[in-house]
Design an enzyme around this catalytic site. Structure first.
Site, mmCIF file in Angstrom:
data_model
loop_
_atom_site.group_PDB
_atom_site.id
_atom_site.type_symbol
_atom_site.label_atom_id
_atom_site.label_comp_id
_atom_site.label_asym_id
_atom_site.label_seq_id
_atom_site.Cartn_x
_atom_site.Cartn_y
_atom_site.Cartn_z
ATOM 1 N N CYS A 99 -31.622 110.372 55.845
ATOM 2 C CA CYS A 99 -30.690 111.261 55.171
ATOM 3 C C CYS A 99 -29.532 110.381 54.711
ATOM 4 O O CYS A 99 -29.548 109.169 54.930
ATOM 5 C CB CYS A 99 -30.228 112.350 56.142
ATOM 6 S SG CYS A 99 -29.584 113.812 55.331
ATOM 7 N N THR A 100 -28.557 110.965 54.091
ATOM 8 C CA THR A 100 -27.429 110.158 53.652
ATOM 9 C C THR A 100 -26.541 109.794 54.841
ATOM 10 O O THR A 100 -26.364 108.626 55.159
ATOM 11 C CB THR A 100 -26.615 110.882 52.558
ATOM 12 O OG1 THR A 100 -27.491 111.213 51.479
ATOM 13 C CG2 THR A 100 -25.502 109.988 52.041
ATOM 14 N N GLY A 101 -25.997 110.803 55.529
ATOM 15 C CA GLY A 101 -25.040 110.540 56.603
ATOM 16 C C GLY A 101 -25.639 110.379 57.985
ATOM 17 O O GLY A 101 -24.973 109.898 58.899
ATOM 18 N N ASN A 102 -26.899 110.806 58.182
ATOM 19 C CA ASN A 102 -27.565 110.751 59.484
ATOM 20 C C ASN A 102 -26.725 111.424 60.572
ATOM 21 O O ASN A 102 -26.599 110.928 61.673
ATOM 22 C CB ASN A 102 -27.921 109.308 59.865
ATOM 23 C CG ASN A 102 -28.819 109.196 61.092
ATOM 24 O OD1 ASN A 102 -28.595 108.353 61.944
ATOM 25 N ND2 ASN A 102 -29.813 110.028 61.206
ATOM 26 N N SER A 103 -26.175 112.590 60.218
ATOM 27 C CA SER A 103 -25.364 113.307 61.205
ATOM 28 C C SER A 103 -25.864 114.723 61.461
ATOM 29 O O SER A 103 -25.507 115.310 62.473
ATOM 30 C CB SER A 103 -23.900 113.368 60.746
ATOM 31 O OG SER A 103 -23.784 114.176 59.591
ATOM 32 N N CYS A 104 -26.717 115.251 60.576
ATOM 33 C CA CYS A 104 -27.063 116.659 60.672
ATOM 34 C C CYS A 104 -28.567 116.904 60.476
ATOM 35 O O CYS A 104 -29.314 117.006 61.442
ATOM 36 C CB CYS A 104 -26.231 117.426 59.646
ATOM 37 S SG CYS A 104 -26.341 119.215 59.772
ATOM 38 N N ARG A 105 -29.027 116.974 59.225
ATOM 39 C CA ARG A 105 -30.419 117.334 58.952
ATOM 40 C C ARG A 105 -31.419 116.340 59.537
ATOM 41 O O ARG A 105 -32.404 116.733 60.156
ATOM 42 C CB ARG A 105 -30.648 117.470 57.439
ATOM 43 C CG ARG A 105 -29.912 118.671 56.868
ATOM 44 C CD ARG A 105 -29.849 118.614 55.380
ATOM 45 N NE ARG A 105 -28.914 117.550 54.974
ATOM 46 C CZ ARG A 105 -28.671 117.219 53.727
ATOM 47 N NH1 ARG A 105 -29.288 117.836 52.739
ATOM 48 N NH2 ARG A 105 -27.796 116.275 53.434
ATOM 49 N N SER A 106 -31.191 115.065 59.335
ATOM 50 C CA SER A 106 -32.131 114.064 59.866
ATOM 51 C C SER A 106 -32.141 114.081 61.388
ATOM 52 O O SER A 106 -33.172 113.858 62.023
ATOM 53 C CB SER A 106 -31.796 112.668 59.340
ATOM 54 O OG SER A 106 -30.445 112.338 59.604
ATOM 55 N N SER B 292 -34.144 108.109 63.314
ATOM 56 C CA SER B 292 -33.507 108.636 62.119
ATOM 57 C C SER B 292 -32.374 107.701 61.735
ATOM 58 O O SER B 292 -31.815 106.998 62.581
ATOM 59 C CB SER B 292 -33.000 110.066 62.338
ATOM 60 O OG SER B 292 -32.049 110.120 63.372
ATOM 61 N N THR C 154 -27.934 108.661 68.092
ATOM 62 C CA THR C 154 -26.889 107.877 67.431
ATOM 63 C C THR C 154 -27.092 107.962 65.926
ATOM 64 O O THR C 154 -28.212 108.154 65.444
ATOM 65 C CB THR C 154 -26.932 106.406 67.880
ATOM 66 O OG1 THR C 154 -28.230 105.870 67.610
ATOM 67 C CG2 THR C 154 -26.618 106.278 69.363
ATOM 68 N N ASP D 77 -27.287 105.985 62.825
ATOM 69 C CA ASP D 77 -27.520 104.582 62.502
ATOM 70 C C ASP D 77 -27.749 104.359 61.011
ATOM 71 O O ASP D 77 -28.303 105.218 60.328
ATOM 72 C CB ASP D 77 -28.756 104.075 63.262
ATOM 73 C CG ASP D 77 -28.603 104.183 64.764
ATOM 74 O OD1 ASP D 77 -27.522 103.825 65.265
ATOM 75 O OD2 ASP D 77 -29.553 104.630 65.428
ATOM 76 N N CYS E 123 -32.924 114.709 52.338
ATOM 77 C CA CYS E 123 -31.882 115.108 51.397
ATOM 78 C C CYS E 123 -32.067 114.331 50.102
ATOM 79 O O CYS E 123 -32.682 113.259 50.090
ATOM 80 C CB CYS E 123 -30.482 114.900 51.971
ATOM 81 S SG CYS E 123 -30.015 113.188 52.202
ATOM 82 N N CYS F 205 -34.369 105.959 48.612
ATOM 83 C CA CYS F 205 -35.575 105.549 49.327
ATOM 84 C C CYS F 205 -36.394 104.482 48.596
ATOM 85 O O CYS F 205 -36.920 103.599 49.246
ATOM 86 C CB CYS F 205 -36.448 106.761 49.630
ATOM 87 S SG CYS F 205 -37.761 106.417 50.815
ATOM 88 N N ASP G 151 -27.708 121.119 52.838
ATOM 89 C CA ASP G 151 -26.807 120.536 53.830
ATOM 90 C C ASP G 151 -25.873 121.620 54.358
ATOM 91 O O ASP G 151 -24.961 122.044 53.644
ATOM 92 C CB ASP G 151 -25.995 119.395 53.207
ATOM 93 C CG ASP G 151 -25.170 118.635 54.231
ATOM 94 O OD1 ASP G 151 -25.017 119.122 55.377
ATOM 95 O OD2 ASP G 151 -24.659 117.563 53.886
#
Length: 141
Positions: free
Chosen positions: A7-14, A32, A60, A62, A79, A86, A103
């Site tokens: 994902c872009t931020g790797n904080s939510c969906r991923s 992720s 985490t 990453d 996302c 990618c 998101d």
């Protein structure tokens, strides 16, 4: 079987997708990462997963750079931003897929509405990754 979820931020969906896929089969190696990792988890994503018994609080956030040299059976973007980035993923990848989701961290409105968006997206991620697991991974393991 090794799966990387981007994902872009790797904080939510991923992170939610990572939690679900790992819960479906603990023998799969799931990681992720973010193309622009935020370095932290979205608290509402952690709470939404905890509500259904999946603890992602230890995950985490990453950078994808951490995984570029690894070999992957699947790299899955969740996302649009990560899907566009990618093609620049230089790792050894057998299969690239995009399973996109809204998101929920961009939801605007009342607290109740924002929470409902996290629940909606969480449930969509579960359904999307269960379909992926049943169709792509389970026949191979």
């Amino acid at each position: 079987m090794k799966v990387l979820i981007l994902c872009t931020g790797n904080s939510c969906r991923s992170q939610m997708a990572h939690g679900f896929l790992q819960s479906f089969d603990p023998n799969i190696t799931v990681c992720s990462a973010g193309t622009e990792a935020s370095g932290k988890l979205n608290a509402k994503a952690v709470q939404a997963m905890k509500e259904i018994g999946i603890d992602i609080s230890h995950h985490t956030s990453d950078s994808v750079e951490k995984y570029l040299g690894d070999e992957w059976d699947y790299v899955i973007t969740v996302c649009g931003g990560a899907n566009e980035a990618c093609p620049s993923f230089l790792g050894n990848v057998k299969n690239r897929l995009h399973i996109g989701f809204d998101d929920p961290s961009h939801a605007v409105g009342t607290d109740e509405f924002i929470w409902s968006e996290f629940i909606r997206v969480r449930d969509e991620i579960k359904a999307g990754f269960w379909k992926f697991y049943i169709e792509e991974i389970k026949p191979q393991v």
